[in-house]
Design a protein around this motif. Sequence first.
Motif, PDB file in Angstrom:
ATOM      1  N   LEU A 184       0.882  -1.161   0.000  1.00 24.91           N
ATOM      2  CA  LEU A 184       0.000   0.000   0.000  1.00 24.91           C
ATOM      3  C   LEU A 184       0.921   1.212   0.000  1.00 24.91           C
ATOM      4  CD1 LEU A 184      -3.060   0.637   0.186  1.00 24.91           C
ATOM      5  CD2 LEU A 184      -2.746   0.855   2.653  1.00 24.91           C
ATOM      6  N   CYS A 185       0.738   2.085  -0.986  1.00 21.96           N
ATOM      7  CA  CYS A 185       1.653   3.217  -1.173  1.00 21.96           C
ATOM      8  C   CYS A 185       0.897   4.532  -1.188  1.00 21.96           C
ATOM      9  CB  CYS A 185       2.402   3.085  -2.506  1.00 21.96           C
ATOM     10  SG  CYS A 185       3.303   1.564  -2.669  1.00 21.96           S
ATOM     11  N   GLU A 186       1.603   5.584  -0.829  1.00 25.12           N
ATOM     12  CA  GLU A 186       1.043   6.921  -0.957  1.00 25.12           C
ATOM     13  C   GLU A 186       0.869   7.230  -2.442  1.00 25.12           C
ATOM     14  OE1 GLU A 186       3.897   9.246   1.201  1.00 25.12           O
ATOM     15  OE2 GLU A 186       2.931   8.799   3.113  1.00 25.12           O
ATOM     16  N   PRO A 187      -0.148   8.008  -2.795  1.00 23.87           N
ATOM     17  CA  PRO A 187      -0.359   8.325  -4.209  1.00 23.87           C
ATOM     18  C   PRO A 187       0.758   9.199  -4.776  1.00 23.87           C
ATOM     19  CG  PRO A 187      -2.032   9.374  -2.813  1.00 23.87           C
ATOM     20  CD  PRO A 187      -1.142   8.591  -1.919  1.00 23.87           C
ATOM     21  N   GLY A 188       0.880   9.183  -6.092  1.00 21.63           N
ATOM     22  CA  GLY A 188       1.871  10.020  -6.768  1.00 21.63           C
ATOM     23  C   GLY A 188       3.091   9.224  -7.179  1.00 21.63           C
ATOM     24  N   ALA A 189       3.840   9.819  -8.073  1.00 22.52           N
ATOM     25  CA  ALA A 189       5.063   9.186  -8.557  1.00 22.52           C
ATOM     26  C   ALA A 189       6.021   8.983  -7.391  1.00 22.52           C
ATOM     27  CB  ALA A 189       5.707  10.046  -9.635  1.00 22.52           C
ATOM     28  N   GLU A 208       0.112 -13.177   5.589  1.00 19.36           N
ATOM     29  CA  GLU A 208       1.308 -13.119   6.420  1.00 19.36           C
ATOM     30  C   GLU A 208       1.936 -11.735   6.325  1.00 19.36           C
ATOM     31  OE1 GLU A 208       3.112 -15.474   8.268  1.00 19.36           O
ATOM     32  OE2 GLU A 208       1.486 -16.908   8.059  1.00 19.36           O
ATOM     33  N   ALA A 209       2.795 -11.426   7.280  1.00 19.09           N
ATOM     34  CA  ALA A 209       3.643 -10.231   7.239  1.00 19.09           C
ATOM     35  C   ALA A 209       2.849  -8.942   7.023  1.00 19.09           C
ATOM     36  CB  ALA A 209       4.731 -10.380   6.169  1.00 19.09           C
ATOM     37  N   VAL A 210       1.758  -8.788   7.765  1.00 21.07           N
ATOM     38  CA  VAL A 210       0.956  -7.567   7.676  1.00 21.07           C
ATOM     39  C   VAL A 210       1.637  -6.485   8.497  1.00 21.07           C
ATOM     40  CG1 VAL A 210      -1.301  -6.527   8.146  1.00 21.07           C
ATOM     41  CG2 VAL A 210      -1.155  -8.948   7.478  1.00 21.07           C
ATOM     42  N   ARG A 211       1.972  -5.382   7.837  1.00 24.83           N
ATOM     43  CA  ARG A 211       2.639  -4.284   8.536  1.00 24.83           C
ATOM     44  C   ARG A 211       2.169  -2.954   7.975  1.00 24.83           C
ATOM     45  NH1 ARG A 211       4.227  -8.491  10.328  1.00 24.83           N
ATOM     46  NH2 ARG A 211       6.247  -9.010  11.200  1.00 24.83           N
ATOM     47  N   ILE A 212       2.045  -1.974   8.862  1.00 23.48           N
ATOM     48  CA  ILE A 212       1.783  -0.579   8.493  1.00 23.48           C
ATOM     49  C   ILE A 212       2.885   0.243   9.144  1.00 23.48           C
ATOM     50  CG2 ILE A 212       0.220   1.406   8.754  1.00 23.48           C
ATOM     51  CD1 ILE A 212      -0.856  -0.679   6.797  1.00 23.48           C
ATOM     52  N   ARG A 213       3.410   1.208   8.407  1.00 25.06           N
ATOM     53  CA  ARG A 213       4.470   2.077   8.933  1.00 25.06           C
ATOM     54  C   ARG A 213       3.980   2.727  10.236  1.00 25.06           C
ATOM     55  NH1 ARG A 213       6.208   6.290   4.652  1.00 25.06           N
ATOM     56  NH2 ARG A 213       4.914   7.638   5.917  1.00 25.06           N
ATOM     57  N   PRO A 214       4.811   2.745  11.276  1.00 20.54           N
ATOM     58  CA  PRO A 214       4.373   3.239  12.589  1.00 20.54           C
ATOM     59  C   PRO A 214       3.728   4.624  12.575  1.00 20.54           C
ATOM     60  CG  PRO A 214       6.524   2.218  12.781  1.00 20.54           C
ATOM     61  CD  PRO A 214       6.195   2.271  11.317  1.00 20.54           C
ATOM     62  N   GLY A 245      -6.469   4.032   9.468  1.00 14.47           N
ATOM     63  CA  GLY A 245      -7.350   3.151   8.722  1.00 14.47           C
ATOM     64  C   GLY A 245      -6.668   2.416   7.585  1.00 14.47           C
ATOM     65  N   LEU A 246      -5.350   2.557   7.476  1.00 14.03           N
ATOM     66  CA  LEU A 246      -4.633   1.928   6.370  1.00 14.03           C
ATOM     67  C   LEU A 246      -4.553   0.411   6.507  1.00 14.03           C
ATOM     68  CD1 LEU A 246      -1.740   4.506   5.888  1.00 14.03           C
ATOM     69  CD2 LEU A 246      -3.916   4.337   4.652  1.00 14.03           C
ATOM     70  N   GLY A 247      -4.436  -0.080   7.725  1.00 14.22           N
ATOM     71  CA  GLY A 247      -4.402  -1.528   7.935  1.00 14.22           C
ATOM     72  C   GLY A 247      -5.708  -2.172   7.501  1.00 14.22           C
ATOM     73  N   ALA A 248      -6.817  -1.527   7.858  1.00 13.27           N
ATOM     74  CA  ALA A 248      -8.132  -2.045   7.448  1.00 13.27           C
ATOM     75  C   ALA A 248      -8.270  -2.005   5.935  1.00 13.27           C
ATOM     76  CB  ALA A 248      -9.244  -1.244   8.114  1.00 13.27           C
ATOM     77  N   GLU A 249      -7.786  -0.944   5.315  1.00  8.46           N
ATOM     78  CA  GLU A 249      -7.835  -0.834   3.855  1.00  8.46           C
ATOM     79  C   GLU A 249      -6.981  -1.916   3.199  1.00  8.46           C
ATOM     80  OE1 GLU A 249      -8.784   0.787   0.051  1.00  8.46           O
ATOM     81  OE2 GLU A 249      -9.743   0.845   2.006  1.00  8.46           O
ATOM     82  N   LEU A 250      -5.793  -2.130   3.709  1.00 11.47           N
ATOM     83  CA  LEU A 250      -4.900  -3.161   3.182  1.00 11.47           C
ATOM     84  C   LEU A 250      -5.555  -4.537   3.288  1.00 11.47           C
ATOM     85  CD1 LEU A 250      -2.032  -3.829   2.094  1.00 11.47           C
ATOM     86  CD2 LEU A 250      -1.300  -3.959   4.480  1.00 11.47           C
ATOM     87  N   MET A 251      -6.118  -4.846   4.436  1.00  8.79           N
ATOM     88  CA  MET A 251      -6.767  -6.146   4.628  1.00  8.79           C
ATOM     89  C   MET A 251      -8.025  -6.275   3.772  1.00  8.79           C
ATOM     90  SD  MET A 251      -4.959  -8.083   6.550  1.00  8.79           S
ATOM     91  CE  MET A 251      -6.173  -9.334   6.963  1.00  8.79           C
ATOM     92  N   ARG A 252      -8.804  -5.214   3.654  1.00  8.90           N
ATOM     93  CA  ARG A 252     -10.011  -5.251   2.822  1.00  8.90           C
ATOM     94  C   ARG A 252      -9.642  -5.597   1.385  1.00  8.90           C
ATOM     95  NH1 ARG A 252     -12.396  -2.413  -0.801  1.00  8.90           N
ATOM     96  NH2 ARG A 252     -11.041  -0.611  -0.653  1.00  8.90           N
ATOM     97  N   ARG A 253      -8.613  -4.966   0.889  1.00  8.03           N
ATOM     98  CA  ARG A 253      -8.193  -5.218  -0.496  1.00  8.03           C
ATOM     99  C   ARG A 253      -7.637  -6.628  -0.653  1.00  8.03           C
ATOM    100  NH1 ARG A 253      -6.074   0.188  -3.393  1.00  8.03           N
ATOM    101  NH2 ARG A 253      -7.550   1.664  -2.492  1.00  8.03           N
ATOM    102  N   ALA A 254      -6.924  -7.128   0.338  1.00  7.37           N
ATOM    103  CA  ALA A 254      -6.404  -8.494   0.270  1.00  7.37           C
ATOM    104  C   ALA A 254      -7.554  -9.506   0.261  1.00  7.37           C
ATOM    105  CB  ALA A 254      -5.465  -8.763   1.445  1.00  7.37           C
TER     106      ALA A 254
END
Length: 149
Positions: free
Chosen positions: A50-55, A82-88, A94-103
Amino acid sequence: MIFRTATREDLPAVLALLADAGGERAEVSEAHERAFAAIEEDARNEMLVLCEPGAGGAVVGCLQLTYIPGLGQGGRERALVEAVRIRPDRRGDGLGAELMRRAVERARGRGCGLVQLTSDKRRGDAHRFYERLGFARSHEGFKLSLAVR
């Protein structure tokens, strides 16, 4: 946020996320290179970010999905997360929930009958997070370390 398959260029950022959780090396080693190449080449494995938008958007989260064929679940694959991580500095956004929802969407789209994961018993916050997402504590897990000492 951009959700995509990790590239080799993402490897240092992914390793930094894993190292933040403790017990992992952040420097890219030959073993990491081999493991990443194996994931890339295996149709049943995906390293997702999961990345921030933009180049050049910074990697803020990652997970690995492994699709396991089996005779249960009506012969459908199951997805192992496995290996679910969000930058501290981005936790609580809400990024963890978004990452898991997409997975989960990805696994559903592939026809999986189940998504499963394990979480260290000491990670109470993570357990509450997974339960909020609808995951149930259904099994007791066991591990046998084969690490060379």
